[in-house]
Design a protein around this motif. Sequence first.
Motif, PDB file in Angstrom:
ATOM      1  N   ARG A   9    -143.684  58.809 131.936  1.00  0.00           N
ATOM      2  CA  ARG A   9    -142.644  57.720 132.428  1.00  0.00           C
ATOM      3  C   ARG A   9    -141.478  58.206 133.200  1.00  0.00           C
ATOM      4  O   ARG A   9    -141.128  57.340 134.132  1.00  0.00           O
ATOM      5  CB  ARG A   9    -142.358  56.982 131.155  1.00  0.00           C
ATOM      6  N   VAL A  10    -140.869  59.070 132.735  1.00  0.00           N
ATOM      7  CA  VAL A  10    -139.772  59.652 133.569  1.00  0.00           C
ATOM      8  C   VAL A  10    -139.906  59.847 134.857  1.00  0.00           C
ATOM      9  O   VAL A  10    -139.171  59.495 135.913  1.00  0.00           O
ATOM     10  CB  VAL A  10    -138.932  60.934 132.595  1.00  0.00           C
ATOM     11  N   ARG A  11    -140.972  60.698 134.925  1.00  0.00           N
ATOM     12  CA  ARG A  11    -141.337  61.059 136.616  1.00  0.00           C
ATOM     13  C   ARG A  11    -141.565  59.722 137.459  1.00  0.00           C
ATOM     14  O   ARG A  11    -141.273  59.781 138.535  1.00  0.00           O
ATOM     15  CB  ARG A  11    -142.528  62.123 136.563  1.00  0.00           C
ATOM     16  N   ARG A  12    -142.453  58.701 137.054  1.00  0.00           N
ATOM     17  CA  ARG A  12    -142.710  57.748 137.645  1.00  0.00           C
ATOM     18  C   ARG A  12    -141.620  56.737 137.778  1.00  0.00           C
ATOM     19  O   ARG A  12    -141.414  56.276 138.908  1.00  0.00           O
ATOM     20  CB  ARG A  12    -143.688  56.811 136.787  1.00  0.00           C
ATOM     21  N   TYR A  13    -140.700  56.773 136.611  1.00  0.00           N
ATOM     22  CA  TYR A  13    -139.219  56.079 136.865  1.00  0.00           C
ATOM     23  C   TYR A  13    -138.558  56.490 138.009  1.00  0.00           C
ATOM     24  O   TYR A  13    -138.054  55.714 138.655  1.00  0.00           O
ATOM     25  CB  TYR A  13    -138.649  55.818 135.602  1.00  0.00           C
ATOM     26  N   ASN A  52    -140.242  68.011 138.508  1.00  0.00           N
ATOM     27  CA  ASN A  52    -139.937  67.853 137.054  1.00  0.00           C
ATOM     28  C   ASN A  52    -138.548  68.091 137.069  1.00  0.00           C
ATOM     29  O   ASN A  52    -137.935  69.375 136.871  1.00  0.00           O
ATOM     30  CB  ASN A  52    -140.673  69.111 136.334  1.00  0.00           C
ATOM     31  N   PRO A  53    -137.663  67.211 137.271  1.00  0.00           N
ATOM     32  CA  PRO A  53    -136.469  67.040 137.438  1.00  0.00           C
ATOM     33  C   PRO A  53    -135.846  67.460 136.070  1.00  0.00           C
ATOM     34  O   PRO A  53    -136.199  67.060 134.952  1.00  0.00           O
ATOM     35  CB  PRO A  53    -135.713  65.687 138.045  1.00  0.00           C
ATOM     36  N   THR A  54    -134.635  68.227 136.197  1.00  0.00           N
ATOM     37  CA  THR A  54    -133.776  68.626 134.817  1.00  0.00           C
ATOM     38  C   THR A  54    -133.151  67.274 134.432  1.00  0.00           C
ATOM     39  O   THR A  54    -132.821  66.239 135.201  1.00  0.00           O
ATOM     40  CB  THR A  54    -132.692  69.758 135.346  1.00  0.00           C
ATOM     41  N   ALA A  55    -132.585  67.249 133.327  1.00  0.00           N
ATOM     42  CA  ALA A  55    -131.953  65.914 132.835  1.00  0.00           C
ATOM     43  C   ALA A  55    -130.563  65.917 133.749  1.00  0.00           C
ATOM     44  O   ALA A  55    -130.291  64.835 133.989  1.00  0.00           O
ATOM     45  CB  ALA A  55    -131.356  66.253 131.194  1.00  0.00           C
TER      46      ALA A  55
END
Length: 93
Positions: A9-13, A52-55
């Motif tokens: 979800r995070v990558r897609r968002y 894979n981005p960091t926070a």
Amino acid sequence: RGEIFVAKRVRRYISELLQAYQEIKGKTYTEIALDFDISLSNLYLYRTEQGNPTADTIDKIVDGIEKDCPEVIKKVPYPPEEDIAEEEGHGDL
């Protein structure tokens, strides 16, 4: 198992946010990378859901978009609708 869906979800968002930002602002990848202080190669990976981005990077992108182009946040729902439908089939999450 739930972590896989969260990461997806995070990558897609992030990808959808960057796409909408580019469409609305009409900027090149180079300009967007400069806007968010990320490398061009990482921007490409985030844009194609491969990175894979960091926070901290996620915060930079979201904060930058909220300040510079808040209509993007309204245009791109979270979580993305595809993920909601995907999770509905998994009662153990």
